[in-house]
Design a protein around this motif. Sequence first.
Motif, PDB file in Angstrom:
ATOM      1  N   GLU A 153       0.826  -1.204   0.000  1.00  0.00           N
ATOM      2  CA  GLU A 153       0.000   0.000   0.000  1.00  0.00           C
ATOM      3  C   GLU A 153       0.870   1.269   0.000  1.00  0.00           C
ATOM      4  N   ASP A 154       1.977   1.225   0.747  1.00  0.00           N
ATOM      5  CA  ASP A 154       2.881   2.382   0.773  1.00  0.00           C
ATOM      6  C   ASP A 154       3.504   2.599  -0.595  1.00  0.00           C
ATOM      7  N   TRP A 155       3.836   1.520  -1.292  1.00  0.00           N
ATOM      8  CA  TRP A 155       4.397   1.652  -2.652  1.00  0.00           C
ATOM      9  C   TRP A 155       3.372   2.271  -3.603  1.00  0.00           C
ATOM     10  N   LYS A 156       2.123   1.837  -3.534  1.00  0.00           N
ATOM     11  CA  LYS A 156       1.092   2.385  -4.398  1.00  0.00           C
ATOM     12  C   LYS A 156       0.872   3.871  -4.128  1.00  0.00           C
ATOM     13  N   ARG A 157       0.909   4.250  -2.858  1.00  0.00           N
ATOM     14  CA  ARG A 157       0.727   5.662  -2.514  1.00  0.00           C
ATOM     15  C   ARG A 157       1.852   6.520  -3.114  1.00  0.00           C
ATOM     16  N   LYS A 158       3.085   6.030  -3.011  1.00  0.00           N
ATOM     17  CA  LYS A 158       4.224   6.788  -3.554  1.00  0.00           C
ATOM     18  C   LYS A 158       4.142   6.905  -5.073  1.00  0.00           C
TER      19      LYS A 158
ATOM     20  N   GLN B 200       3.775   9.644  -9.923  1.00  0.00           N
ATOM     21  CA  GLN B 200       3.336   9.376 -11.289  1.00  0.00           C
ATOM     22  C   GLN B 200       4.438   8.762 -12.153  1.00  0.00           C
TER      23      GLN B 200
ATOM     24  N   ARG C 193       1.401   6.934  -6.833  1.00  0.00           N
ATOM     25  CA  ARG C 193       0.349   7.891  -7.156  1.00  0.00           C
ATOM     26  C   ARG C 193       0.849   9.329  -6.990  1.00  0.00           C
ATOM     27  N   GLU C 194       1.692   9.556  -6.004  1.00  0.00           N
ATOM     28  CA  GLU C 194       2.223  10.902  -5.773  1.00  0.00           C
ATOM     29  C   GLU C 194       3.231  11.306  -6.844  1.00  0.00           C
TER      30      GLU C 194
END
Length: 340
Positions: A119-124, A129, A126-127
């Motif tokens: 989840e932390d990887w996906k958030r980064k 791009q 998204r930030e």
Amino acid sequence: MSSGSNGARRIASVLRPSIANPGVCRSCQEKTLGRRSYAAAATNTAEISSSPSSTTAFPVIKPSYTINAGVLLSRPPQITRDLTPFEKAYFFYQKRLNERLALPFTKYFYFKRGTPADEDWKRKIRERQTAARDIGKYNAYADDAWNDELLVGAAESEPDHQVEMLVQDAEATVNATSQDTSKKEEIPRPFSRMTEADQQGDMKSLNRALQRTLYLFVQSKDGYWKLPSSPIEKEETLRLAVERTLAQSAGVNMNTWLVGFHPVGHHVYNFKKPRLDEANGIEHRGEKTFYIKGRIMTGQADLTVNTQGLKDFKWLAKEEIPKFVGLTYYSNIKNMLADR
């Protein structure tokens, strides 16, 4: 008359054209041959005076040129050349193409689905791009991943912008993982390709136009610009004359290296009106300057003690030289100058 006689006549007319022959130009037809102002080396005064067709003895006048030694002193490029707009766009396109095809990140090999790390990887992602900050906002896994070309005029193609984005990304990573949150870490920026001398337009500085070759030009007492040169003295070779010229014009406060012993080019300057020296029987036609290539390693030109009456000096790139010298002078020296 036989055909052989006709052929002999045609050959004779070619070798000795008639005045009425329309194939001879008007200037040749109307020109009257008079006494030349100079004589060949094999002709002397005695031969002229003893000629049966000569009624008056004319003095032998020898044409003469002043032979000068010149130096093409240069500072080589210090950094790589600037990229063209096409090269910038091409290299940027290759980065995005590499991001999309050659380096796909297999995140599930490192992060198990549904875990906090995933989840932390996906958030980064998204930030950011993108996995690489220097290629701009681009998602290699999106539906429009194929649209990886650069728009005209986009800032992402500029090397300075790419470097700044990478430095900011490094600073964000360092500050996010730092134990001391009281101060912000700063990553040293690379030196700019534009120096202070470039910004001030200081053409005397060697610390300018680092991607170009600079050449030393001096301003004579008459106000015109030229490469350093001076007449070759008696019993002096071209190499020794160039060394003396460099010391007398730009001083000895330079560590220089002359590339060879032979000239790389020459310039011929003809006087508007020849200068006659009747006492010595010489007609001065002008000057011929032969240039030897040299490099400056350290130091700087200094005209305070020059013995040639020079007023100023500049270090100029090839595209800057035509602004200061005459068209004829530049046409004679331009082939000696490096394109870069």
